[in-house]
Design an enzyme around this catalytic site. Structure first.
Site, short mmCIF file in Angstrom:
data_model
loop_
_atom_site.label_atom_id
_atom_site.label_comp_id
_atom_site.label_asym_id
_atom_site.label_seq_id
_atom_site.Cartn_x
_atom_site.Cartn_y
_atom_site.Cartn_z
CG ASP A 99 -2.20 0.65 1.13
OD1 ASP A 99 -2.24 1.75 0.53
OD2 ASP A 99 -3.19 0.12 1.65
CG ASP A 201 -4.24 6.12 1.04
OD1 ASP A 201 -5.13 5.34 1.39
OD2 ASP A 201 -4.08 7.24 1.55
CD GLU A 256 -8.87 5.10 -0.97
OE1 GLU A 256 -9.78 4.95 -0.14
OE2 GLU A 256 -7.81 5.69 -0.69
CG HIS A 321 -8.73 -0.52 5.51
ND1 HIS A 321 -8.78 -0.58 4.13
CD2 HIS A 321 -8.08 0.64 5.79
CE1 HIS A 321 -8.20 0.47 3.61
NE2 HIS A 321 -7.75 1.24 4.60
CG ASP A 322 -10.94 3.01 4.65
OD1 ASP A 322 -10.28 3.05 5.71
OD2 ASP A 322 -10.44 3.25 3.54
#
Ligand code: NOJ
Ligand code: CA
Length: 514
Positions: A99, A201, A256, A321-322
């Site tokens: 990431d 990200d 993302e 995870h968000d």
């Protein structure tokens, strides 16, 4: 040589390292924990893992605030641990994505420390500074998490600095060639170690309008990063892509792109026939769709319409995870099972979030155990590996409470039960591997109504039909020809010929009867 890049036919499994498996008793998952559990992922049948950040970090945003891009935080282990994990993943045929957090660093990063030291600092322009008076932020942009101003006043140098997230996550200034060069080097550092690619990200935010104008009134009340992007990002992405292209072996970048307009998301694949920006882009609107045939039909139609059929290979994701896990959002395991067939039956690369194969629900996190600034603790609950004390984690309490029914839903308990959801995921992943049509074939609706969606996938003479009943009642669906149930949410139906009826919450993969 394969006729397509590996990531088109792959299923990617996201690991949130803090929550995967702890091996040293501090209650926080680590790289060793991932290495020890690789065999489960091979048994399950995924092709690649994406590991959320494990770099040096003060952990204000649990690793998305990086203070050194080129080292492992001691909490997670060492660079040697990473190399061992990578080698063992590769030896099992698993690809590894990491990431990359290019929009902002931690305020503890040496770059920001140097930048903030004085207005004359050689690295001052590595971040975004503005003059003003201490009471009026330079524009109306809002930060994520707090929804307050995206600006913090720096007393010492009497200027504002920009942060689209926490004030401890200052935004890098990608207009500075020195920042571009330094960040490209962080990519090379990991590419040279042998990783297979990056999840990037909030990539749509790295380019900003140099004038930093106010966000339009219509979107001014929500965090800037959730609605806005700027044209300059596309050029920056072409530069980043060229760094990946320096390395052989089909390295991939999945971005993302946190925008809610699929057409805008699709632009991030770039312009040329082969795509010259992202290889893959997350498309989040479906992640927020209700469990409803009409809502999903609309999402799928949008994705089909907006993605260039050749240059832009879609992605699908139900949990990460968000956000609340889909098992929790959709309200039952029966629906989560049907959703798995949906996710793995669509055209595009599916991303699984660790624990969804166990049908985990979000943990109920009491107020005094909430630690995340964005309140995302529930979906980050630790993965239970076995029933009983410690649940396969080293001695000591895990950093977050366990999810509901952790013993019954643990990996070991489910592996012993052929009817458990983990076996459905395993059969689904095997069914995909066995079928070029499911992995890469065309997509065509066969029938849709208020209760069910039925579509066909085809590649050369390989054909599969996927039928999903979104409702809690039995439905009839039409499928041309006669078919065998290759896979079903209801295991006892597998192998029989398809009658045209779907039980409540049933989803199936069909293949033509010989
Ligand atoms: C998106 C990540 O998925 C999220 O977890 C993080 O808090 C923000 N970007 C900021 O890096
Ligand atoms: Ca640990």
């Amino acid at each position: 040589m394969s006729d397509h890049p590996w990531w088109q036919s792959a299923v990617v499994y996201q690991i949130y390292p803090r929550s995967f498996c702890d091996t040293n008793g501090d209650g926080i998952g680590d790289l060793e924990g991932i290495r020890k559990r690789l065999d489960h992922l091979v048994w399950l049948g995924v092709d690649a893992i994406w590991i959320s950040p494990f770099f040096r970090s003060p952990m204000k945003d649990f690793g998305y605030d990086v203070s050194d891009y080129c080292d492992v935080d001691p909490l997670f282990g060492t660079l040697d641990d990473f190399d061992r994990l990578l080698a063992e993943a590769h030896s099992r045929g698993l690809r590894v994505l990491i990431d990359w957090v290019p929009n902002h660093t931690s305020d503890q990063h040496a770059w920001f420390q140097e930048a903030r030291a004085s207005r004359e600092s050689a690295k001052r322009d590595w971040y975004v500074w503005r003059d003003g008076d201490a009471s009026t932020p330079p524009n109306n942009w809002r930060a994520a998490f707090t929804n307050g101003p995206a600006w913090t006043w720096d007393e010492q140098t009497a200027q504002w600095y920009l942060h689209l997230f926490l004030s401890e996550q200052p935004d890098l200034n990608w207009q500075s060639p020195a920042v571009v060069a330094a960040m490209h080097d962080t990519l090379r550092f990991w590419l040279a170690r042998g990783i297979d690619g990056f999840r990037m990200d909030v990539i749509h935010c790295i380019g900003k309008d140099p004038k930093l104008p106010d966000a339009p009134e219509a979107v001014a009340k929500i965090p800037y990063c959730a609605q806005n992007d700027h044209e300059s990002t596309h050029d920056l992405l072409r530069g980043i892509r060229s760094v990946l292209d320096e390395f052989d072996g089909d390295r991939v970048m999945v971005g993302e792109v946190y925008l809610f307009d699929t057409a805008r998301v699709a632009r991030y694949y770039g312009n040329t026939a082969k795509g010259d920006e992202l290889h893959l882009s997350f498309n989040f609107p479906p992640l927020y769709a209700a469990w409803d045939a009409g809502a999903w039909r609309a999402q799928i139609d949008r994705a089909v319409a907006e993605h260039d059929p050749i240059a832009a290979w879609p992605t699908w994701v139900l949990s990460n995870h968000d956000n609340k896990r889909h098992r929790t959002r959709y309200g039952s395991e029966a629906r989560a099972r049907a959703a798995a067939v949906l996710l793995l039956g669509l055209r595009g690369t599916p991303f699984l979030y660790a624990g969804e194969e166990l049908g985990l629900e979000d943990a109920v996190v009491p107020e005094d155990r909430v630690v995340d600034p964005g309140g995302r603790d529930g979906c980050r609950a630790p993965i239970p590996w076995q029933p009983g004390e410690g649940r396969g984690w080293a001695e000591g309490d895990a950093w977050l409470p366990w999810p509901p029914n952790a013993d019954r839903k643990s990996v070991a308990a489910q592996r012993d039960d052929p009817d458990a959801i983990v076996h459905l995921y395993r059969r689904l992943l095997a069914a995909r591997r066995a079928s070029p049509a499911l992995q890469r074939g065309s997509f065509e609706w066969l029938a849709t109504d208020d209760s069910a969606l039925v579509w066909q996938r085809r590649l050369a003479d390989d054909l599969r039909i996927v039928a999903v009943n979104f409702s809690g009642k039995e439905v009839e669906v039409e499928t041309p020809g006669s078919h065998r149930i290759a896979l079903s949410t209801h295991r006892d139906a597998e192998g029989s010929s398809f009658s045209g009826r779907l039980a409540p919450d049933q989803a199936v993969v069909l293949e033509p009867s010989a």
